[in-house]
Design an enzyme around this catalytic site. Structure first.
Site, short mmCIF file in Angstrom:
data_model
loop_
_atom_site.label_atom_id
_atom_site.label_comp_id
_atom_site.label_asym_id
_atom_site.label_seq_id
_atom_site.Cartn_x
_atom_site.Cartn_y
_atom_site.Cartn_z
N ASN A 13 0.84 -1.20 0.00
CA ASN A 13 0.00 0.00 0.00
C ASN A 13 0.86 1.24 0.00
OD1 ASN A 13 -2.50 -1.35 0.33
ND2 ASN A 13 -2.13 -1.51 2.53
N ASP A 15 1.22 4.60 1.69
CA ASP A 15 0.70 5.23 2.91
C ASP A 15 0.68 6.74 2.75
OD1 ASP A 15 0.66 2.73 3.98
OD2 ASP A 15 2.28 3.04 5.42
N GLY A 43 2.42 -6.61 4.04
CA GLY A 43 3.27 -7.58 3.34
C GLY A 43 4.62 -6.97 3.00
N GLU A 142 -3.97 -9.03 4.81
CA GLU A 142 -4.46 -7.89 4.01
C GLU A 142 -4.73 -8.29 2.55
OE1 GLU A 142 -2.97 -3.74 6.08
OE2 GLU A 142 -1.70 -4.59 4.52
N THR A 222 2.62 -10.23 20.67
CA THR A 222 3.35 -8.98 20.91
C THR A 222 2.49 -8.07 21.78
OG1 THR A 222 2.57 -7.89 18.89
CG2 THR A 222 4.62 -9.16 18.73
N LEU A 223 3.16 -7.36 22.70
CA LEU A 223 2.45 -6.59 23.73
C LEU A 223 2.95 -5.15 23.81
CD1 LEU A 223 2.63 -9.40 26.46
CD2 LEU A 223 0.58 -8.76 25.15
N GLY A 224 3.28 -4.55 22.66
CA GLY A 224 3.74 -3.16 22.67
C GLY A 224 4.94 -2.98 23.57
N ALA A 251 3.58 0.23 11.97
CA ALA A 251 4.44 -0.84 11.45
C ALA A 251 5.34 -1.50 12.49
CB ALA A 251 5.29 -0.35 10.27
N ALA A 252 5.11 -1.22 13.77
CA ALA A 252 5.93 -1.90 14.80
C ALA A 252 5.78 -3.42 14.65
CB ALA A 252 5.50 -1.46 16.20
N GLY A 253 4.55 -3.86 14.50
CA GLY A 253 4.30 -5.30 14.34
C GLY A 253 4.94 -5.84 13.06
N ASP A 254 4.94 -5.04 12.02
CA ASP A 254 5.55 -5.50 10.75
C ASP A 254 7.06 -5.65 10.90
OD1 ASP A 254 3.08 -5.44 9.59
OD2 ASP A 254 3.31 -3.43 8.76
N ARG A 287 10.93 6.21 15.33
CA ARG A 287 11.03 6.93 14.05
C ARG A 287 9.67 7.01 13.37
NH1 ARG A 287 16.06 3.21 11.84
NH2 ARG A 287 17.55 3.89 13.40
P1 ADP Z 1 1.31 -3.79 16.52
O1 ADP Z 1 2.26 -2.81 15.94
O2 ADP Z 1 0.92 -4.87 15.57
O3 ADP Z 1 0.13 -3.16 17.21
P2 ADP Z 1 2.64 -4.15 19.08
O4 ADP Z 1 2.08 -2.84 19.53
O5 ADP Z 1 2.47 -5.31 19.99
O6 ADP Z 1 2.10 -4.60 17.66
O7 ADP Z 1 4.20 -3.91 18.81
C1 ADP Z 1 5.02 -4.90 18.22
C2 ADP Z 1 6.39 -4.84 18.83
O8 ADP Z 1 6.92 -3.51 18.64
C3 ADP Z 1 6.42 -5.07 20.32
O9 ADP Z 1 6.52 -6.46 20.62
C4 ADP Z 1 7.68 -4.30 20.71
O10 ADP Z 1 8.81 -5.08 20.42
C5 ADP Z 1 7.66 -3.10 19.77
N1 ADP Z 1 7.00 -1.94 20.40
C6 ADP Z 1 5.75 -1.48 20.16
N2 ADP Z 1 5.45 -0.41 20.92
C7 ADP Z 1 6.57 -0.16 21.66
C8 ADP Z 1 6.94 0.83 22.66
N3 ADP Z 1 6.09 1.79 23.05
N4 ADP Z 1 8.19 0.75 23.18
C9 ADP Z 1 9.06 -0.20 22.78
N5 ADP Z 1 8.77 -1.15 21.86
C10 ADP Z 1 7.55 -1.13 21.31
#
Ligand code: ADP
Length: 305
Positions: A13, A15, A43, A142, A222-224, A251-254, A287
């Site tokens: 996509n 963005d 992807g 997607e 994944t838990l942020g 894109a953190a998850g990507d 970033r």
């Molecule tokens: P998505 O982007 O799919 O919502 P998450 O929020 O779980 O997924 O983020 C995926 C990964 O990105 C996490 O497991 C972590 O490694 C990293 N991440 C996301 N948010 C943060 C944050 N605030 N600080 C540090 N790492 C982060």
């Protein structure tokens, strides 16, 4: 061209990103800040992350034969990704994502799938034979579900490892479970798939247990900022993440998924691969943008907390 051992079948996509103080409520207009365009789509983001982080990646997908499509292909080819399997569609426009990024780093996204919605099982069948050396198939949701299922079936027949990032959440995903080696939902996707409310590490473990009981061998949730919880052949692990100041979590998850595939292909254990992916994703959230935020291997290796 090096052998492509990670095959991504998924979306591309363009963005369109605007920064704003906050995400508008329904019916409301909010005056935003900077606008920029960036190559994205789960992807392709994951393919770029895999390529930058040391995995040889090839991508199978569809994009429009329009200004975005041509510009996109050039950009992703420059990443060293094999793009022979990406078809330019003359009928449908390129997929577009409208992204609003809040000052807090939180985002809201609407995707118009365009050409991605036309990626058929036949297309995958036609392109898959290009990559007999493929070891990992990396999938997201997607593109049409029947195409995801078909790609997973083909990969299993060839003895490839199938890694599914079940994003965005889709209730039909359970039909895929028997074909999946590693599943990597985020908190929201894991809640939707399991019905378990995830509030901490313990509840994330419950959700992972539920998915494992459904037949997925390895589960990574994944838990942020809490990192990730991993259920690896019956054993739980919590992998923490470096503490960073998040600027944009798009894109953190990507990044996490591309990094995970790249680390697995380099024969890291799943726990070590998850730690590597957490570090790469943590750098990315400091970033702006999707692919623009993805770190290179040397940046992850040199990163000090
Ligand atoms: P998505 O982007 O799919 O919502 P998450 O929020 O779980 O997924 O983020 C995926 C990964 O990105 C996490 O497991 C972590 O490694 C990293 N991440 C996301 N948010 C943060 C944050 N605030 N600080 C540090 N790492 C982060």
């Amino acid at each position: 061209m090096r052998e492509s051992r990670i095959i991504v079948v998924g979306s591309l996509n363009m963005d369109m990103v605007v920064q704003a103080d906050r995400i508008p409520n329904p019916g409301e207009t909010v005056l935003g800040g900077t606008f920029f365009m960036s190559t994205g789509g789960k992807g392709a983001n994951q393919a770029v992350a895999a390529a930058r982080l040391g995995g040889n990646a090839a991508m199978i997908g569809k994009i429009g034969r329009d200004i975005f499509g041509s510009r996109y292909l050039q950009a992703i080819q420059e990443e060293g990704i094999d793009i022979q399997g990406i078809e330019q569609d003359s009928e449908e426009p390129s997929g577009i994502a409208l992204v609003i990024v809040e000052r807090s780093g939180e985002n809201a996204i609407v995707v118009a799938p365009g050409a991605n919605a036309g990626l058929r099982p036949e297309d995958v069948e036609q392109q898959f034979h290009r990559y007999p050396e493929g070891k990992i198939l990396l999938l997201q949701l997607e593109i049409p579900m029947e195409t995801v299922v078909f790609a997973a079936q083909q990969a299993k027949k060839r003895g490839m490892l199938v890694l599914l990032n079940p994003a965005p959440a889709n209730d039909a995903v359970t039909s895929l479970f028997p074909l999946i080696d590693i599943i990597t939902p985020n908190l929201h996707e894991a809640e939707q798939m399991t019905g378990v409310k995830i509030t901490d590490i313990a509840s994330a473990k419950c959700a992972a247990q539920y998915l494992s009981a459904k037949g997925v061998r390895h589960v990574v949730i994944t838990l942020g900022e809490l990192g990730a919880v991993l259920l690896d052949d019956g054993e739980f692990h919590h992998v923490p993440v470096p503490r960073v100041t998040a600027l944009d979590t798009t894109a953190a998850g990507d990044v996490f998924n591309g990094a995970l595939a790249a680390a697995i292909i380099q024969e890291k254990s799943l726990v070590d691969a998850t730690a590597f992916a957490c570090k790469a994703a943590a750098i990315a959230v400091t970033r702006l943008g999707a692919q623009s935020s993805i770190p290179y291997l040397h940046e992850v290796m040199q990163y000090q907390e």
